[in-house]
Structures are given as structure tokens and as C-alpha cells.
Write a protein that holds these residues in place. Structure first.
Motif, PDB file in Angstrom:
ATOM      1  N   VAL A  14       0.862  -1.173   0.000  1.00 12.02           N
ATOM      2  CA  VAL A  14       0.000   0.000   0.000  1.00 12.02           C
ATOM      3  C   VAL A  14       0.899   1.224   0.000  1.00 12.02           C
ATOM      4  N   LEU A  15       0.478   2.269  -0.714  1.00 10.75           N
ATOM      5  CA  LEU A  15       1.228   3.520  -0.766  1.00 10.75           C
ATOM      6  C   LEU A  15       0.476   4.569   0.027  1.00 10.75           C
ATOM      7  N   LEU A  16       1.094   5.068   1.100  1.00  7.36           N
ATOM      8  CA  LEU A  16       0.490   6.075   1.963  1.00  7.36           C
ATOM      9  C   LEU A  16       1.119   7.427   1.681  1.00  7.36           C
ATOM     10  N   SER A  17       0.325   8.487   1.749  1.00  4.21           N
ATOM     11  CA  SER A  17       0.823   9.830   1.504  1.00  4.21           C
ATOM     12  C   SER A  17       0.581  10.710   2.712  1.00  4.21           C
ATOM     13  N   SER A  18       1.418  11.739   2.879  1.00  6.21           N
ATOM     14  CA  SER A  18       1.288  12.647   4.021  1.00  6.21           C
ATOM     15  C   SER A  18      -0.008  13.449   3.970  1.00  6.21           C
ATOM     16  N   ASP A  19      -0.693  13.437   2.826  1.00 12.65           N
ATOM     17  CA  ASP A  19      -1.981  14.132   2.752  1.00 12.65           C
ATOM     18  C   ASP A  19      -3.130  13.257   3.230  1.00 12.65           C
ATOM     19  N   GLY A  20      -2.804  12.037   3.701  1.00 19.73           N
ATOM     20  CA  GLY A  20      -3.822  11.151   4.250  1.00 19.73           C
ATOM     21  C   GLY A  20      -4.371  10.133   3.280  1.00 19.73           C
ATOM     22  N   SER A  21      -3.976  10.179   2.022  1.00 17.37           N
ATOM     23  CA  SER A  21      -4.496   9.230   1.033  1.00 17.37           C
ATOM     24  C   SER A  21      -3.725   7.917   1.086  1.00 17.37           C
ATOM     25  N   ALA A  22      -4.376   6.865   0.602  1.00 12.06           N
ATOM     26  CA  ALA A  22      -3.762   5.538   0.575  1.00 12.06           C
ATOM     27  C   ALA A  22      -4.221   4.809  -0.682  1.00 12.06           C
ATOM     28  N   ILE A  23      -3.276   4.146  -1.341  1.00 11.68           N
ATOM     29  CA  ILE A  23      -3.589   3.403  -2.559  1.00 11.68           C
ATOM     30  C   ILE A  23      -3.087   1.975  -2.406  1.00 11.68           C
ATOM     31  N   THR A  57       4.645  -2.792   2.930  1.00 13.52           N
ATOM     32  CA  THR A  57       4.278  -4.159   2.548  1.00 13.52           C
ATOM     33  C   THR A  57       3.729  -4.893   3.766  1.00 13.52           C
ATOM     34  N   PRO A  58       2.699  -5.731   3.574  1.00 18.06           N
ATOM     35  CA  PRO A  58       2.160  -6.517   4.692  1.00 18.06           C
ATOM     36  C   PRO A  58       2.931  -7.828   4.823  1.00 18.06           C
ATOM     37  N   ARG A  59       2.572  -8.647   5.786  1.00 18.07           N
ATOM     38  CA  ARG A  59       3.029 -10.022   5.766  1.00 18.07           C
ATOM     39  C   ARG A  59       2.526 -10.642   4.461  1.00 18.07           C
ATOM     40  N   SER A  94       8.494  -1.178   5.652  1.00 20.57           N
ATOM     41  CA  SER A  94       8.013   0.118   5.160  1.00 20.57           C
ATOM     42  C   SER A  94       9.192   1.014   4.835  1.00 20.57           C
ATOM     43  N   LEU A  95       9.025   1.831   3.804  1.00 15.05           N
ATOM     44  CA  LEU A  95      10.055   2.779   3.382  1.00 15.05           C
ATOM     45  C   LEU A  95       9.398   4.147   3.247  1.00 15.05           C
ATOM     46  N   LYS A  96       9.889   5.126   4.016  1.00 16.65           N
ATOM     47  CA  LYS A  96       9.402   6.502   3.925  1.00 16.65           C
ATOM     48  C   LYS A  96      10.357   7.290   3.047  1.00 16.65           C
ATOM     49  N   PHE A  97       9.832   8.034   2.070  1.00 15.16           N
ATOM     50  CA  PHE A  97      10.665   8.726   1.098  1.00 15.16           C
ATOM     51  C   PHE A  97       9.963   9.998   0.615  1.00 15.16           C
ATOM     52  N   PRO A  98      10.702  10.996   0.115  1.00 17.48           N
ATOM     53  CA  PRO A  98      10.095  12.225  -0.395  1.00 17.48           C
ATOM     54  C   PRO A  98       9.760  12.111  -1.886  1.00 17.48           C
ATOM     55  N   ARG A 112      20.138  13.025   0.594  1.00 17.02           N
ATOM     56  CA  ARG A 112      18.981  12.210   0.210  1.00 17.02           C
ATOM     57  C   ARG A 112      18.714  11.258   1.378  1.00 17.02           C
ATOM     58  N   VAL A 113      17.584  11.429   2.068  1.00 18.92           N
ATOM     59  CA  VAL A 113      17.319  10.656   3.278  1.00 18.92           C
ATOM     60  C   VAL A 113      16.014   9.873   3.143  1.00 18.92           C
ATOM     61  N   VAL A 114      16.059   8.584   3.458  1.00 21.33           N
ATOM     62  CA  VAL A 114      14.864   7.749   3.527  1.00 21.33           C
ATOM     63  C   VAL A 114      14.880   7.025   4.874  1.00 21.33           C
ATOM     64  N   GLU A 115      13.726   6.518   5.284  1.00 25.64           N
ATOM     65  CA  GLU A 115      13.611   5.811   6.558  1.00 25.64           C
ATOM     66  C   GLU A 115      13.062   4.406   6.310  1.00 25.64           C
ATOM     67  N   LEU A 116      13.708   3.419   6.926  1.00 20.77           N
ATOM     68  CA  LEU A 116      13.353   2.014   6.708  1.00 20.77           C
ATOM     69  C   LEU A 116      12.969   1.335   8.006  1.00 20.77           C
ATOM     70  N   LEU A 117      11.888   0.560   7.951  1.00 24.87           N
ATOM     71  CA  LEU A 117      11.534  -0.370   9.016  1.00 24.87           C
ATOM     72  C   LEU A 117      11.308  -1.720   8.341  1.00 24.87           C
ATOM     73  N   GLY A 118      12.076  -2.726   8.738  1.00 27.92           N
ATOM     74  CA  GLY A 118      11.983  -4.018   8.076  1.00 27.92           C
ATOM     75  C   GLY A 118      13.216  -4.295   7.244  1.00 27.92           C
ATOM     76  N   GLU A 119      13.035  -4.872   6.059  1.00 27.13           N
ATOM     77  CA  GLU A 119      14.181  -5.263   5.240  1.00 27.13           C
ATOM     78  C   GLU A 119      14.059  -4.733   3.819  1.00 27.13           C
ATOM     79  N   ALA A 120      15.184  -4.285   3.269  1.00 31.01           N
ATOM     80  CA  ALA A 120      15.197  -3.773   1.904  1.00 31.01           C
ATOM     81  C   ALA A 120      16.591  -3.901   1.314  1.00 31.01           C
ATOM     82  N   TYR A 121      16.633  -4.052  -0.002  1.00 35.75           N
ATOM     83  CA  TYR A 121      17.890  -4.056  -0.748  1.00 35.75           C
ATOM     84  C   TYR A 121      17.936  -2.786  -1.576  1.00 35.75           C
ATOM     85  N   PHE A 122      19.079  -2.079  -1.538  1.00 41.47           N
ATOM     86  CA  PHE A 122      19.229  -0.788  -2.202  1.00 41.47           C
ATOM     87  C   PHE A 122      20.301  -0.845  -3.289  1.00 41.47           C
ATOM     88  N   GLU A 123      19.997  -0.236  -4.421  1.00 38.12           N
ATOM     89  CA  GLU A 123      20.995   0.074  -5.448  1.00 38.12           C
ATOM     90  C   GLU A 123      20.940   1.591  -5.622  1.00 38.12           C
TER      91      GLU A 123
END
Length: 378
Positions: free
Chosen positions: A121-130, A173-175, A196-200, A208-219
Motif C-alpha cells: 500500500v502507498l500512503l501519503s502525508s496528505d492522508g491518502s492511501a492506494i 508491505t504486509p506479511r 516500510s520505506l518513507k521517502f520524499p 537524500r534521506v529515507v527511513e526504513l523499518l523491516g528489510e530492503a535491498y538498495f541500489e
């Protein structure tokens, strides 16, 4: 099980006619048990089987390339696993034949649990979710946020004028879910289950700053003038352009694995830092709170991204925690699990029952399942 029966399973594996359970047997190995085995495989047979299994897997990958790309599941298996097929068939299977029905019979009559897939799901700071489409696996961040292989998620979603501050979004991402994202600077991120990944919407500041909770691979896209940082619960990673994996789940140690380039790991609590080189892994020790370094096989850290579980000297509790997130199940124990470690691999595209059977054969445990709750009985 006799050697000839193991050879029959291998033949069915090559032909694509074996059961899910038999596939898991072929694709799973356990080195500790093999050390105890008295069977010695013929080196010629080992080399032949390596080629046979590799050919079969390559054939499956090419045949299903469209499906694999969509679901981001690329099946891999090491030459070690292939080399153990006869050894397992000749010795290990015979020891485990009586355990074939170890999973509670009532559980076998339940509907099997499917593996995870493209869910987020994609959440936005304006309160919307897709809720993102399961038919895609990647979104692109630009003037609008869109699917890599489709239209915008929503017209003007996440856009800001150059004079306005960037909007922050969170990919969650959910379980049972995993998803990919290409950030505004071109950095590619693969997000594992329950993360979850928070990004601008764009990177305007000096960093360039992002915030991670959980696991992710970055390139990370190179940009010496604008360093890239990943903040998680216990650390901040500083990079310029590199490939690395971070596992930062709330209830587990934070682990960072570097594949290419260089990253600086900063411990938030005490300000300690280390510089990682390719092939190194840092772990924040839960007891000492210090950053510990180790040289590892990076294939193990990236197994989830490439579509399989790969356990490298992991305890049963650690292994089951990964299975919990991918299949949305809950394990409990009749007695405290041992600290014995295991080595093995199995595809993440298998149904849960096949994975449990593979674990029973490898780890000498039994499971009793009721719905999504599973009791480890031995």
C-alpha cells in the motif's frame, strides 16, 4: 527410501512431474545431518547431478520467464545442493522415511497456504492511501507516481511545484507482501515482507534521506554532491553510490550487508561507526550494543530478493520468523527451541506445506497446524 527411489524422484524432477514435497526435498539440504551420514557419494555422480539439476532449473526459469519477472521470483540453487541429491537419497531419506507423515494429518486436510507475492500500500502525508496492484511489482517516483509497466496511480498524485516542499510517502508491505520502487533520483529499492520505506517526492536538500523499518535491498544512484542516507531504528547508513541490504525488523538485530561500494554504519545510541567493505556484514549486538563485523557469502543476504530462503547457520527460531512474515502464519513452541543452527535453502514460491515438510526433514522437528497457527511439537 532406497537409492533407486531417490533416483526416480530426481528423474521426475527433471521431467517436471514430481510433487511439491519431492521438489522441496531436492532443493533443500542440511549439512549437519550429512556430516553424520555414513554414505559417500561417487564424485562422478555428484558432478553429473549438479549439471542435471542446474539444467532443469535453468529450463524452468526460461519457460516461466514472464511469470517470474512479474512476481520477481528467480529460483536459484547452489551447486552444493545439487551435489547432495544422491547422498540425501541414499542415506538421509532412508533415515527419514518414517517421518513422511510427521505433519499432523488433520493439517494436511486443511487448505494449503499460498506463498506471498506482490502486495503493498502507498500512503501519503496528505492522508491518502492506494492499494497497489498485484499484477505489477514496481512503482516509479517522478512528477507523478506510476507503475513501471503501466499508467499513473492517480493523476497528479504526489506532485508539488518547485517552490513547495516535497511530499512524503510511505511504501508499506504486509506479511506475505513484497514490492519494488525507483525513487526520484533513480535509486532502486526492493522491499521485503512486513516492511516500510518513507521517502520524499523529490530530493531537494543537501542529503537524500529515507527511513526504513523491516528489510530492503538498495541500489543507490551515485551523486557525490548529495549523499544518500538510510535511517532505521538503531542506525544510520551513509553512502554515495553502492549496493547493500539492510534488515531492521523491530524484534531482531539490525544487520547490514554490503555488496558493492562502501557504506558507513553509524550506531545511533552511542555514536560508534564502522566502514563496511564489499562482502562484509555488520550486526548490532543486542547485548553489548556494539557493531560487530563479519565476512560472509552475500548470496545468503540476498536470497529473499532472488526468490528463495537461504539459511546460513541460523537457529530454528530465526528461520521460522522469516517464514512467518512470508506466509502470514504464527509459530509457537511446546518447549524452548534449541540454539542448534542449520544450513539450507528452499524456494519462496512453494506452498507452506512443502516448506514445512522440508524443514521437518532437515531440522528434525514436527509441526501441528490449525489454520495459520502452527505448533512446533519437537
Amino acid at each position: 527410501m532406497e537409492i533407486k527411489n531417490a533416483k526416480e524422484i530426481l528423474e521426475r524432477y527433471r521431467q517436471g512431474t514430481c510433487s511439491e514435497e519431492e521438489k522441496s526435498w531436492v532443493e533443500t539440504w542440511h549439512l549437519q545431518q550429512l556430516k553424520e551420514s555414513r554414505y559417500t557419494a561417487d564424485p562422478v555422480d555428484i558432478m553429473r547431478i549438479q549439471e542435471e539439476v542446474k539444467t532443469k532449473i535453468d529450463s524452468d526459469i526460461h519457460y516461466n520467464i514472464k511469470r517470474i519477472r512479474r512476481k520477481n521470483q528467480i529460483l536459484k540453487i547452489s551447486a552444493v545442493a545439487a551435489s547432495l541429491v544422491l547422498l540425501l537419497g541414499g542415506s538421509y531419506f532412508s533415515m527419514r522415511q518414517s517421518d513422511k507423515t510427521a505433519i499432523d494429518q488433520g493439517a494436511l486436510q486443511q487448505a494449503d497456504i499460498q506463498p506471498g507475492g506482490n502486495k503493498a500500500v502507498l500512503l501519503s502525508s496528505d492522508g491518502s492511501a492506494i492499494q497497489l496492484s498485484e499484477d505489477s511489482n514496481t512503482i516509479l517516483v517522478g512528477e507523478n507516481i506510476s507503475y513501471a509497466d503501466g499508467p499513473d496511480l492517480r493523476q497528479n498524485f504526489g506532485t508539488t511545484s518547485i517552490s513547495e516542499a516535497p511530499i512524503f510517502h510511505t511504501l508499506q508491505t504486509p506479511r506475505t507482501g513484497a514490492y519494488n520502487i525507483v525513487l526520484a533520483d533513480g535509486t532502486k529499492v526492493w522491499l521485503n515482507a512486513y516492511s516500510s520505506l518513507k521517502f520524499p517526492s523529490r530530493f531537494d536538500s543537501k542529503e537524500r534521506v529515507v527511513e526504513l523499518l523491516g528489510e530492503a535491498y538498495f541500489e543507490v544512484a551515485p551523486n557525490k554532491k548529495q549523499p544518500f542516507k538510510v535511517r532505521s531504528q538503531e542506525q544510520t547508513i551513509e553512502v554515495l553510490g553502492t549496493h547493500f541490504n539492510i534488515s531492521a525488523y523491530e524484534s531482531e538485530s539490525t544487520v547490514t550487508t554490503l555488496l558493492e561500494g562502501a557504506v558507513k554504519v553509524n550506531r545511533i545510541a552511542n555514536g560508534n561507526s564502522v566502514l563496511l567493505k564489499p562482502g562484509q556484514q555488520s550486526t548490532i549486538n543486542d547485548d553489548t550494543k556494539q557493531i560487530e563485523l563479519a565476512h560472509i557469502n552475500t548470496e545468503h543476504a540476498l536470497a529473499w530478493k532472488n526468490g528463495y530462503f537461504n539459511f546460513d547457520n541460523e537457529t530454528l527460531a530465526s528461520i521460522l520468523s522469516k517464514i512467518e512474515r512470508w506466509y502470514d502464519v504464527e509459530f509457537t513452541y511446546e518447549k524452548t527451541p534449541s540454539q542448534k543452527t542449520y544450513i539450507g535453502a528452499v524456494s519462496r514460491s512453494r506452498n507452506l506445506s512443502a516448506v514445512l515438510r522440508a524443514l521437518e526433514a532437515a531440522a528434525d522437528v514436527k509441526f501441528k497446524r490449525t489454520g495459520r497457527k502452527i505448533v512446533v511439537t519437537s
